[in-house]
Design an enzyme around this catalytic site. Structure first.
Site, PDB file in Angstrom:
ATOM      1  N   LYS A   1       0.873  -1.173   0.000  1.00  0.00           N
ATOM      2  CA  LYS A   1       0.000   0.000   0.000  1.00  0.00           C
ATOM      3  C   LYS A   1       0.911   1.224   0.000  1.00  0.00           C
ATOM      4  O   LYS A   1       1.722   1.405   0.916  1.00  0.00           O
ATOM      5  CB  LYS A   1      -0.897  -0.009   1.242  1.00  0.00           C
ATOM      6  CG  LYS A   1      -1.879   1.141   1.290  1.00  0.00           C
ATOM      7  CD  LYS A   1      -2.826   0.982   2.484  1.00  0.00           C
ATOM      8  CE  LYS A   1      -3.652   2.242   2.676  1.00  0.00           C
ATOM      9  NZ  LYS A   1      -3.621   2.709   4.074  1.00  0.00           N
TER      10      LYS A   1
ATOM     11  N   HIS B   1      -4.785   2.285  14.329  1.00  0.00           N
ATOM     12  CA  HIS B   1      -5.157   0.887  14.095  1.00  0.00           C
ATOM     13  C   HIS B   1      -3.957  -0.010  14.367  1.00  0.00           C
ATOM     14  O   HIS B   1      -2.818   0.460  14.390  1.00  0.00           O
ATOM     15  CB  HIS B   1      -5.613   0.700  12.640  1.00  0.00           C
ATOM     16  CG  HIS B   1      -4.508   0.926  11.643  1.00  0.00           C
ATOM     17  ND1 HIS B   1      -4.045   2.186  11.323  1.00  0.00           N
ATOM     18  CD2 HIS B   1      -3.747   0.070  10.930  1.00  0.00           C
ATOM     19  CE1 HIS B   1      -3.051   2.083  10.451  1.00  0.00           C
ATOM     20  NE2 HIS B   1      -2.850   0.805  10.203  1.00  0.00           N
TER      21      HIS B   1
HETATM   22  C1  AKG Z   1      -1.114   2.005   6.963  1.00  0.00           C
HETATM   23  O1  AKG Z   1      -1.183   2.277   5.764  1.00  0.00           O
HETATM   24  O2  AKG Z   1      -1.749   1.062   7.479  1.00  0.00           O
HETATM   25  C2  AKG Z   1      -0.258   2.813   7.852  1.00  0.00           C
HETATM   26  O3  AKG Z   1      -0.287   2.592   9.029  1.00  0.00           O
HETATM   27  C3  AKG Z   1       0.621   3.864   7.265  1.00  0.00           C
HETATM   28  C4  AKG Z   1       1.743   4.279   8.160  1.00  0.00           C
HETATM   29  C5  AKG Z   1       2.653   5.298   7.530  1.00  0.00           C
HETATM   30  O4  AKG Z   1       2.251   5.999   6.603  1.00  0.00           O
HETATM   31  O5  AKG Z   1       3.791   5.418   7.980  1.00  0.00           O
END
Ligand code: AKG
Length: 371
Positions: free
Chosen positions: A228, A247
């Site tokens: 992602k 989360h």
């Molecule tokens: C996620 O995409 O689940 C995140 O926790 C992103 C964390 C981040 O951008 O460092």
């Protein structure tokens, strides 16, 4: 159906106040702020706790001494238990490949929004892979200040490269190579984490408990890696919004790279700690699947992504997951004793995911009824 509103388009429109659906509830807003301000405050506070940095090179270097390996196991174990997150140094993934991955994702997101729409996903229709923006899934109708690109990255045989950006030309090669190397890193870390739970001769325990395959070949590997890329545009009111709400990850492990702009916060004790920029390292989170297998000895870390006024933040998260239905996740038998009864009931990964979504919906419903 109307096309999803992209946060990038909203940010570029130059608005000075964010739309109400992005404003978080008062209780959540208490700790929010501009990620740059929070990072500076954290850097200047010498008493603030810091996410551990762990060098795992003794596990990749065949000439290392047993004592160095033992120290590395203990450092990883302690970080996974006390924090559920660490910066990994000495991970063996070439800096040049990490730069290519970042350059490829950055070039994709630099395309105009309408060009990225060619890759739009459609979660309502079950098409999760692609370019998207989190829609309000809760009854409060709240949204997050980010757009993303999501797709499976490993095993290569399951990856649908037609859904991956065709631009820039290096996107597919760089991302696929990074996926392969991250798969190897996942094995190394799972071995170290296993030794931290069960001793030096049990390095295979966690990977065995997460997969159905005994030999890892490209064809039968069933540890899945999902990528992602989070794109957090500049936000005129970062004290009211979040990029990604708090989360824990459902994965076994998650690996994070970013573009050097602050934003990641993890909960440690009762305190939100802003991740520092540790160049060359990869951030690793313990996720729910590993917390279950370790019977809670390792902590699935609660974390969130904050936004800022000055700069776009991009992060690359690779979620490393067991197959959805064919593995039953439960605490490793050796970790269940009279003094430490099983803290988790057995469940498949898919069941865990469904239960978590169901619980979240119930919580939102209860909250909405309260208000
Ligand atoms: C996620 O995409 O689940 C995140 O926790 C992103 C964390 C981040 O951008 O460092």
């Amino acid at each position: 159906q109307l096309p999803a509103a992209r946060v990038e388009a909203l940010s570029l429109s130059g608005l000075s106040a964010i739309p109400p659906e992005y404003v978080r509830p008062a209780d959540e807003r208490a700790g929010l702020g501009d990620a740059f301000d929070l990072a500076r405050t954290h850097a200047n506070d010498h008493t603030a706790p810091r996410i551990p940095v762990v060098d795992i090179s003794p596990f990749l270097d065949s000439s290392s001494q047993q004592q160095q390996r033992d120290e590395c196991v203990e450092a990883v174990r302690a970080a996974a238990a006390d924090w559920g997150v660490m910066h990994i140094a000495g991970h063996g993934i070439p800096a040049e490949l990490m730069d290519r991955l970042r350059a490829a994702g950055t070039a994709f997101f630099a395309l105009p929004v309408q060009d990225k729409e060619a890759y739009a996903n459609d979660p309502a229709a079950g098409r999760l892979q692609g370019y998207g923006s989190r829609l309000a899934t809760n009854t409060c109708g709240q949204r997050e200040w980010e757009d993303y690109l999501f797709h499976l990255v490993h095993p290569d045989g399951l990856a649908d490269h037609a859904l991956w950006p065709a631009y820039p030309p290096d996107y597919i090669a760089a991302t696929r190579d990074f996926g392969r190397r991250t798969r190897d890193l996942a094995s190394t870390l799972l071995a170290i984490l296993s030794m931290g739970l069960l001793g030096t001769d049990r390095g295979d325990a966690l990977e065995k408990a997460l997969t159905t395959t005994t030999t890892r070949t490209a064809a039968d590997d069933d540890l899945l890696l999902q990528l992602k890329i989070n794109y957090y545009p500049r936000c005129p009111q970062p004290e009211l919004a979040v990029g990604v709400e708090a989360h824990t990850d459902v994965s076994a492990l998650s690996f994070i790279l970013h573009n050097g702009v602050p934003g990641l916060q993890v909960l440690h004790g009762a305190r939100w700690v802003t991740a520092r920029h540790e160049p060359g390292t990869i951030i690793v989170h313990v996720g729910d699947a590993l917390e279950i297998l370790s019977n809670g000895r390792y902590t699935s870390v609660l974390h969130r992504g904050l936004v800022n006024r000055e700069a776009v933040r991009i992060s690359w998260v690779v979620f490393c997951e067991p197959p959805p239905d064919s593995v039953l996740l439960h605490p490793l038998p050796e970790l269940v004793t009279e003094g430490h009864p099983a803290r988790f009931t057995p469940r498949t990964f898919k069941q865990h995911l469904d239960r978590k979504l169901f619980k979240k919906k119930q919580q939102h419903k209860a909250k909405a009824e309260e208000e």
